[in-house]
Design an enzyme around this catalytic site. Structure first.
Site, mmCIF file in Angstrom:
data_model
loop_
_atom_site.group_PDB
_atom_site.id
_atom_site.type_symbol
_atom_site.label_atom_id
_atom_site.label_comp_id
_atom_site.label_asym_id
_atom_site.label_seq_id
_atom_site.Cartn_x
_atom_site.Cartn_y
_atom_site.Cartn_z
ATOM 1 N N ARG A 61 0.952 -1.421 0.151
ATOM 2 C CA ARG A 61 -0.027 0.069 0.082
ATOM 3 C C ARG A 61 0.861 1.138 -0.008
ATOM 4 N NH1 ARG A 61 -5.117 -1.363 3.928
ATOM 5 N NH2 ARG A 61 -6.135 -2.900 2.464
ATOM 6 N N LYS A 98 -20.749 -14.856 3.298
ATOM 7 C CA LYS A 98 -21.979 -14.377 3.791
ATOM 8 C C LYS A 98 -22.693 -13.914 2.382
ATOM 9 C CE LYS A 98 -21.237 -13.396 8.611
ATOM 10 N NZ LYS A 98 -21.536 -12.253 9.644
ATOM 11 N N GLY A 149 -9.861 -7.541 -0.915
ATOM 12 C CA GLY A 149 -10.123 -8.470 0.153
ATOM 13 C C GLY A 149 -9.235 -9.724 -0.193
ATOM 14 N N GLY A 194 -13.993 -3.628 1.025
ATOM 15 C CA GLY A 194 -15.324 -3.262 1.113
ATOM 16 C C GLY A 194 -15.733 -2.124 0.500
#
Length: 425
Positions: A36, A232, A384, A407
């Site tokens: 990053r 999920k 992710g 996200g």
């Protein structure tokens, strides 16, 4: 979403307040993955070389609204100094600065670099008189890194007094932190609002994210294949609905597949499911028709460990067993679809890839994405765990784009824009 970038503005002699994402993993004070920081260097380098005065702001981790040494950005300042020195010290053959694509990416957190001179100043806070003094003392080409924004509750709450203290530091605002662009925090929303009338632009990293994620949704080359995994259904409901309208094929893996299996009336044993989302899954299946594909077979076990004994099964999963990965027949089927695609978006692992017996399908999808890229497809890994798996396999440079947002990537795929970017020039 046409936005000005840092390249479009004059930065010479100006204090450039730049929101970056230096939320890197740490073991003590050792950075274990510096990508990053490396990914922010093209924007930082552009400002340095054109005589701007860089003031970097970022968060790290989840401190509870006060200073916590384990979340200090001080280790980042040391690594950032090395990278800035690399840019400055090694000349380009044509007399320009070093190509940032060639910057040294740390492979071993214990490795040492010969050049340890600190070219980046660090301040132990992000607001206050000491910060203002350090910012005012900057000369053209200097770099200043401020301490973790989340040491102040005003950051996540977007409190105006906190945002005002940050905003007065800069003559120019740059947002290059895609991973936090979906949050209306002080540094991403309140500050640029307060800096209206001054240049407010995006950096090159966000520009790249908007190009690939935006174009993939707005005008994908077809066949367009979307792959969604993870645990999920509830985390990805809106994205699934959006992609059903856009994609030609939607491949489902991970634990979320077992909620869909329940919706089809299958037995899933002890597999992770969301029983309160079964009706929703049933509706999605009905809406999707033949577009949506579920695993044909599954790898099951009674435990999720590196030495687990596994079994491949079709149909119902026995009561004492649990599904942890999609099976070899599904693996081949999904890989064939991916390899024939012109556009691929992938978010979420196909199984519990952190454990050896359940990693193969995630690896197979990653290899299929790399093969599709080699044949000219646009392949986007939407952050992710799927990004982590591609990176672990050494395939990050074999796909078109690996998003820096987890996200944030999902939310952008759903909405197509962020308010924090909408307000920029």
């Amino acid at each position: 979403m046409a936005k000005k970038t840092v390249a479009d503005i004059d930065v010479k002699g100006k204090k450039v307040l730049m929101r970056v994402d230096f939320n890197v993993p740490l073991e003590g004070e050792k950075i274990t993955d510096d990508r990053r920081i490396v990914q922010a260097m093209p924007t930082i380098k552009s400002v340095i070389e054109r005589g701007g005065r860089v003031i970097l702001i970022s968060h790290l981790g989840r401190p509870k609204g006060g200073p916590e040494p384990k979340y200090s950005l001080k280790p980042v300042a040391a690594r950032l100094s090395q990278l800035v020195n690399e840019c400055r010290a090694i000349p380009h053959p044509h007399g320009e600065g070093r190509n940032v694509a060639d910057l040294h990416v740390m492979k071993d957190p214990d490795e040492k670099k010969a050049d340890t001179h600190s070219s980046v100043r660090f301040v132990n806070d992000c607001i206050g008189l000491d910060v203002e003094k350090a910012a005012n003392e900057l000369k053209d080409g200097d770099v200043l890194l401020l301490e973790n924004l989340r040491f102040h509750k005003g950051e996540e709450k977007n409190e105006t007094p906190f945002a005002q203290q940050l905003a007065k530091l800069g003559d120019v605002y740059v947002n290059d932190a895609f991973g936090t662009a979906h949050r209306e925090h002080a540094s991403t929303f309140g500050v640029p609002q307060l800096m209206q009338g001054k240049p407010r632009v995006i950096g090159f990293l966000i520009q790249k994210e908007l190009k690939f994620l935006g174009e993939a949704i707005a005008s994908p080359q077809r066949p367009f294949v979307a792959i969604l995994g993870g645990a999920k259904v509830s985390d990805k409901i809106k994205v699934i609905e959006k992609l059903l309208d856009k994609a030609d094929t939607l491949l489902i893996g991970g634990a979320m597949a077992y909620t869909f299996f329940l919706a089809e009336g299958k037995q899933v044993g002890k597999s992770l499911v969301e029983r309160d989302k079964v009706d929703l899954a049933r509706d999605l299946l009905k809406k999707a028709g033949e577009k949506l594909h579920l695993p044909i077979d599954n790898i099951i076990s009674d435990r999720m460990t590196d030495d687990a004994k596994t079994k491949v099964i079709k149909g119902d999963i026995p009561a004492e067993m649990e599904g942890f990965d999609i099976g070899p027949e599904t693996r081949a089927f999904y890989a064939d679809i991916v390899e024939g695609a012109k556009t691929v978006i992938w978010n979420g692992p196909m199984g519990a890839f952190e454990k050896k017996p359940f990693a193969e399908c995630t690896r197979a999808v990653a290899r299929a994405c790399a093969d599709a890229t080699a044949r000219g497809a646009t392949t986007i890994i939407a952050g992710g765990d799927s990004a982590a798996s591609v990176d672990q396999m050494g395939l990050a440079d074999k796909v078109t784009h690996v998003s820096t947002g987890g996200g944030a990537s999902l939310e952008f795929l759903e909405k197509g824009h962020f308010s924090t970017i909408d307000i920029l020039d």
